[in-house]
Scaffold this motif. Structure first.
Motif, PDB file in Angstrom:
ATOM      1  N   HIS A  56      -3.859  -9.127  -2.950  1.00 48.08           N
ATOM      2  CA  HIS A  56      -4.226  -7.747  -3.295  1.00 48.08           C
ATOM      3  C   HIS A  56      -3.051  -6.845  -2.944  1.00 48.08           C
ATOM      4  O   HIS A  56      -2.252  -7.160  -2.060  1.00 48.08           O
ATOM      5  N   CYS A  57      -2.946  -5.763  -3.686  1.00 48.88           N
ATOM      6  CA  CYS A  57      -1.872  -4.796  -3.454  1.00 48.88           C
ATOM      7  C   CYS A  57      -2.287  -3.882  -2.312  1.00 48.88           C
ATOM      8  O   CYS A  57      -3.416  -3.382  -2.282  1.00 48.88           O
ATOM      9  N   VAL A  58      -1.380  -3.651  -1.377  1.00 45.42           N
ATOM     10  CA  VAL A  58      -1.691  -2.833  -0.203  1.00 45.42           C
ATOM     11  C   VAL A  58      -1.998  -1.404  -0.608  1.00 45.42           C
ATOM     12  O   VAL A  58      -2.970  -0.824  -0.150  1.00 45.42           O
ATOM     13  N   GLU A  59      -1.200  -0.823  -1.531  1.00 45.54           N
ATOM     14  CA  GLU A  59      -1.438   0.558  -1.948  1.00 45.54           C
ATOM     15  C   GLU A  59      -2.802   0.708  -2.605  1.00 45.54           C
ATOM     16  O   GLU A  59      -3.520   1.650  -2.352  1.00 45.54           O
ATOM     17  N   GLN A  60      -3.177  -0.275  -3.439  1.00 41.15           N
ATOM     18  CA  GLN A  60      -4.470  -0.211  -4.114  1.00 41.15           C
ATOM     19  C   GLN A  60      -5.590  -0.271  -3.090  1.00 41.15           C
ATOM     20  O   GLN A  60      -6.557   0.471  -3.166  1.00 41.15           O
ATOM     21  N   ALA A  61      -5.461  -1.170  -2.117  1.00 40.66           N
ATOM     22  CA  ALA A  61      -6.503  -1.319  -1.111  1.00 40.66           C
ATOM     23  C   ALA A  61      -6.638  -0.045  -0.285  1.00 40.66           C
ATOM     24  O   ALA A  61      -7.746   0.412   0.000  1.00 40.66           O
ATOM     25  N   GLU A  62      -5.498   0.566   0.102  1.00 39.28           N
ATOM     26  CA  GLU A  62      -5.545   1.803   0.875  1.00 39.28           C
ATOM     27  C   GLU A  62      -6.165   2.931   0.068  1.00 39.28           C
ATOM     28  O   GLU A  62      -6.967   3.709   0.584  1.00 39.28           O
ATOM     29  N   ASN A  63      -5.804   3.036  -1.219  1.00 40.59           N
ATOM     30  CA  ASN A  63      -6.377   4.074  -2.072  1.00 40.59           C
ATOM     31  C   ASN A  63      -7.877   3.890  -2.229  1.00 40.59           C
ATOM     32  O   ASN A  63      -8.636   4.859  -2.203  1.00 40.59           O
TER      33      ASN A  63
END
Length: 193
Positions: free
Chosen positions: A174-181
């Protein structure tokens, strides 16, 4: 240019060719024979299929190296040879490693953001390339450690899997930025208004 069988580098005008002309399409092997009966002799021939024609393997290596030198990319070839030597898990000979590095160089793989080693190779040898690359931080399930890959690798992920930037195994990510968003969005939705 006329397609032909090339057996010596002198048969090629090095000033008129470029990397796509000699890109290694596939290997070629012929077993020629002469004589008959017990005097029959076999003469194996290994070559490379390119846009120029079929080139004897040793001649191809010499042509590739001469073109790399002409383009002023000898240091880059040296870096590729070092990279391939350090990642030589099959324990191939130095000659095989050098030939593979020449193939990678002629194919310009170090410029391809889909190459699994694009980020680590360029970070080590050409950090200026990464300044304009589309880098994404991902976490693969195998290591659960953040690492960087290119957006192109994420876009082309097969079955939701990419090569882990830490260990190299193909695993879900999973992409870190996507998960944080998504976490921030979920947190905002749960806040009382």
């Amino acid at each position: 240019m006329l397609k032909q069988t090339i057996t010596a580098p002198e048969q090629v005008d090095l000033t008129s060719i470029d990397f796509p002309d000699i890109r290694w399409l596939h290997g070629v092997f012929y077993c020629n024979s002469s004589g008959s009966g017990r005097d029959k002799k076999y003469h194996p021939w290994s070559g490379v299929k390119t846009d120029l024609g079929e080139i004897e393997e040793k001649a191809w290596c010499q042509i590739a190296e001469a073109l790399i030198n002409r383009k002023g990319e000898s240091a880059l070839l040296k870096s590729l040879i070092e990279w391939e030597t350090n990642h030589n898990y099959a324990h191939a000979s130095k000659e095989v490693v050098r030939k593979e590095a020449l193939q990678l160089h002629v194919a310009r793989l170090f410029d391809n953001p889909l190459w699994v080693h694009f980020v680590p190779f360029n970070r080590q040898y050409r950090p200026e390339v990464l300044e304009t690359a589309h880098l994404v931080t991902v976490v693969n399930e195998c290591c659960n450690t953040p690492g960087e890959v290119t957006q192109e690798q994420v876009d082309q992920s097969a079955n939701g899997m990419i090569a882990c930037p830490c260990c190299g195994r193909w695993s879900p990510f999973h992409c870190v930025e996507q998960a944080e968003n998504e976490e921030n969005k979920l947190g905002m939705e749960m806040m009382p208004q």
